[in-house]
Design an enzyme around this catalytic site. Sequence first.
Site, PDB file in Angstrom:
ATOM      1  N   SER A 126       0.845  -1.199   0.000  1.00  0.00           N
ATOM      2  CA  SER A 126       0.000   0.000   0.000  1.00  0.00           C
ATOM      3  C   SER A 126       0.876   1.243   0.000  1.00  0.00           C
ATOM      4  CB  SER A 126      -0.871   0.028   1.256  1.00  0.00           C
ATOM      5  OG  SER A 126      -0.070   0.240   2.406  1.00  0.00           O
ATOM      6  N   ASP A 127       0.400   2.304  -0.606  1.00  0.00           N
ATOM      7  CA  ASP A 127       1.034   3.588  -0.355  1.00  0.00           C
ATOM      8  C   ASP A 127       0.824   3.861   1.139  1.00  0.00           C
ATOM      9  OD1 ASP A 127       2.325   6.014  -0.611  1.00  0.00           O
ATOM     10  OD2 ASP A 127       1.214   6.620  -2.407  1.00  0.00           O
ATOM     11  N   TRP A 128       1.638   4.728   1.701  1.00  0.00           N
ATOM     12  CA  TRP A 128       1.643   4.885   3.161  1.00  0.00           C
ATOM     13  C   TRP A 128       0.296   5.448   3.658  1.00  0.00           C
ATOM     14  CZ3 TRP A 128       5.201   2.404   1.207  1.00  0.00           C
ATOM     15  CH2 TRP A 128       6.312   1.973   1.896  1.00  0.00           C
ATOM     16  N   ALA A 155      -2.562   4.169   2.807  1.00  0.00           N
ATOM     17  CA  ALA A 155      -3.600   4.028   1.771  1.00  0.00           C
ATOM     18  C   ALA A 155      -4.482   2.811   2.014  1.00  0.00           C
ATOM     19  CB  ALA A 155      -2.952   3.938   0.384  1.00  0.00           C
TER      20      ALA A 155
END
Length: 783
Positions: free
Chosen positions: A275-277, A279
């Site tokens: 995941s993006d941070w 997200a």
Amino acid sequence: MHLLNSILSLALSELVVVAGHVQPQDANTITSRIPKSANEWATAIAKADAFLAQLNLTEKVVVVTGASGSCIGNVAAIPRLNFSGICMSDGPTSINRQDLITVFPAGLRAAATWDKDLIYQRGYALGAEFRAKGSHVGLGPTAGPLGRNPLGSRNWEGFSTDPYLTGKAMYQTVLGMQDAGIQTSSKHFIGNEQETQRSNSFLEDGTEIMAYSANIDDRTLHELYLWPFADAVRAGTTSVMCSYNRLNQTYACENDGLLNKILKEELGFQGYVVSDWFATHSGVDSINGGLDLTMPGSPTQELIGTGTSYFGKNLTLAVNNGSVTMDRVDDMVRRVMTPYYLLGQDSVKYPTLDPSTLCVLGAHYSQQSCNTPARDVREDHASLVRKIGADGTVLLKNTNNALPLKSPKNIAVFGNDAGDFTDGLTYVDGTEFIQGTLATGGGSGSARFTYIVSPLEAIKARAHQTGARVQYILSNDLIARGDFHSIFPSPDVCIVFIKTYASEGSDRVDFEHDHNSTLVVNNVAKRCPNTVVVSHSGGINTMPWAKNPNVTAILAAHYPGEQSGNSIVDILYGDINPSGKLPYTIPEHADDCNIPITNLTNNTDPNGWQIDFNEGLFIDYRHFDAHNLTPLYEFGHGLSYTTFNLTTLTPTNLTDASALSPTPDATRKVEPGGNPDLYTPLLCLTTTLTNTGSLAGAQVVQLYLSFPQTSTPEGTPRRVLRGFEKMFLEPGTSARMYFELQRRDVSFWDVNAQTWRIPEGEFGVSVGFSLGGVRAKGVFSLL
Ligand SMILES: *[C@@H]1O[C@H](CO)[C@@H](O)[C@H](O)[C@H]1NC(C)=O
Ligand SMILES: *[C@@H]1O[C@H](CO)[C@@H](O)[C@H](O)[C@H]1NC(C)=O
Ligand SMILES: *[C@@H]1O[C@H](CO)[C@@H](O)[C@H](O)[C@H]1NC(C)=O
Ligand SMILES: *[C@@H]1O[C@H](CO)[C@@H](O)[C@H](O)[C@H]1NC(C)=O
Ligand SMILES: *[C@@H]1O[C@H](CO)[C@@H](O)[C@H](O)[C@H]1NC(C)=O
Ligand SMILES: *[C@@H]1O[C@H](CO)[C@@H](O)[C@H](O)[C@H]1NC(C)=O
Ligand SMILES: *[C@@H]1O[C@H](CO)[C@@H](O)[C@H](O)[C@H]1NC(C)=O
Ligand SMILES: *[C@@H]1O[C@H](CO)[C@@H](O)[C@H](O)[C@H]1NC(C)=O
Ligand SMILES: *[C@@H]1O[C@H](CO)[C@@H](O)[C@H](O)[C@H]1NC(C)=O
Ligand SMILES: *[C@@H]1O[C@H](CO)[C@@H](O)[C@H](O)[C@H]1NC(C)=O
Ligand SMILES: *[C@@H]1O[C@H](CO)[C@@H](O)[C@H](O)[C@H]1NC(C)=O
């Protein structure tokens, strides 16, 4: 080509001549490196399975949940198994936050070289620095944003608005970084085309407003936004980062159709989705939707994080109550661990983590001071930065042979973008300084400089060799007020440096360059009939002064990295003949760009942020083509100090084509990148490039296709880029250029058949030195 020594030391068997580029007997043999083989993946998967077999559920959960640690992302160690954990660091341009690193040219600048080999070298050098710091994953490269919104503030982190060019750049960067031993995380998957409301937010009364939903139809997804990710997967990217936004109403990090069906099944992706941070918005749904690793996601993350996780203990509960299967958890662990073995990161020779890592991370977040000395990983990468800097500078305009400079005796330099930084060597916090040259962007893609060679410094050093005078005014306020009283005597040439800052988190609001740039340029040009403008920008700008006859030359230099001044002097003085090309279109008027940032800032509907990608495939030059708009400078444009010619274009069928690929089956499996048949070369086109001028120089031959209009669905662009090769030639010499078109290059995504289809009928094909600069053309049909 000039390979770095470190690259030459690679196993020679990995260097092969790519058919479709240049024949070996021609001057510049372009080499291409090969993705890891199916056998290498299988061996790594077997090692990951052996590791997995020794874990209990708690430990499996640890591997996929992330942990606290020294890096921006961490997978916890399992000392019992000699596994010391995984460190992830922000990219994609340089190692973010770390000290004693190289600040490389941004992706946009690398794309402007249109040089696959240089892009590979950049990836390799970047990867070598991540590895030498003891990091395992460099978070990049970027293919999303692709650049749908000209004012998107992260466009500079990626490459080009064209999916073919971005795809080639992704491919080379992934190979380069991974050949250096570092994992890549191709990002942001997918539809994160603007920063405004990329994540959810909360009103004062606590109402949650969801992140925008990028609503993208199937064909547009495949032909535009997914295309370069397919190239990254084909190159063997070890990881893909899902983005903050929603896609079709579902968060990208829990989107089953996107992650499971498209990325893992259709594209055959074997690595892990991270995941993006922050997200991740769910546990069970994300895990079953295809997310393999959540970040930062640690229950005990001290520096960043919320202290709780959708994974962690929640995942253990979910397995115990049957909502997540043990098979799926095993799949997640296997995916996270396979790349670690694939790239030999389990080797005892793998560098330990630079002890200053935690310290620089802390310094960023809490301003704590820390004196642990950093490990210097810069090597001689500065020379590569300088070369990419020069080779990626785009000469947009050059009248009266204003450039190269002919030993002027009196040079004047103007603008707040010309001189040294005045507010420190880092702007990682996303705030721009007014005074000082702009050499990289802001946000997580930014970097800590150890030095900057400013344009003014480099011009002074160069001018000093011939005893020339260098006068300067660096205050845009003064120039905007028209106060030039200090300039005496009148300069032979005036060089104006202007800039456009762009940073993650907040989209640009203006097409013009920052800090009163138009007034600054006009005021200089009013007094100086030989005004050269240099732009340092993170994306597309309008240039209202471009047709001013006193503006004799314009250079687009984007974000060049730490050697900024040296790169521009190499071009200004003609030590290097410019060969950069625009990786996007420069509009005459802002209104000619069709897609504004969606800004519903005052909206109170939780589901109100909807962004319909109704323009379909018509972004950038495709939009200009569709509406017969004349750009100021077209896609692919870029001048040289010499002249080139191309002879006729000859197409040759390589094999009989069928409209559809054979469906993958047991004998012909889906490979990373998708159905392998999509990459089968079907057609070869040849032309001969001649340097007809009197100076040595490089040229980029670009190949554009027009699909048969009658047999392709509505919404097909008039022209699309489907080939490019860069070639350096001495004056009077020629080289034969080969272009191979693969099945995917000559197909459209057939929504009904759910596959790529070659249309019947006649394709138009042209080659030239820019989109419209057709030098030779032809037709062919495949069916
Ligand atoms: C898993 O193994 C660890 C040792 O690494 C141990 O502390 C833990 O209790 C074990 N968990 C289970 C559920 O057996
Ligand atoms: C861990 O490493 C040590 C030292 O290299 C070795 O003796 C031991 O067998 C390793 N343990 C495992 C589980 O691989
Ligand atoms: C998104 O929705 C559009 C329109 O219904 C559809 O064509 C497309 O396949 C969907 N994409 C995904 C990944 O679900
Ligand atoms: C489990 O997830 C919920 C959100 O669904 C969160 O509130 C809770 O803190 C999580 N538990 C742990 C132990 O992280
Ligand atoms: C199982 O546990 C997870 C995590 O605590 C929870 O989100 C989910 O609702 C539970 N499902 C059932 C069917 O109890
Ligand atoms: C631009 O310059 C003019 C003239 O000095 C000044 O009035 C104006 O405030 C400046 N604008 C900005 C945005 O700096
Ligand atoms: C969006 O609107 C807000 C409030 O009007 C404004 O502050 C912000 O600059 C706008 N953002 C963009 C990218 O236009
Ligand atoms: C160009 O420069 C000359 C001075 O050399 C000046 O008279 C003229 O007005 C300038 N033109 C523009 C458009 O600035
Ligand atoms: C939001 O509301 C403020 C105050 O009414 C207004 O100034 C601003 O333009 C609005 N922003 C947008 C994006 O509509
Ligand atoms: C350039 O190539 C064309 C054929 O494509 C030829 O007719 C022309 O003479 C060439 N010009 C020069 C200067 O070589
Ligand atoms: C390529 O194949 C197609 C279909 O068989 C045929 O129509 C065409 O003439 C061929 N072109 C060449 C250059 O051989």
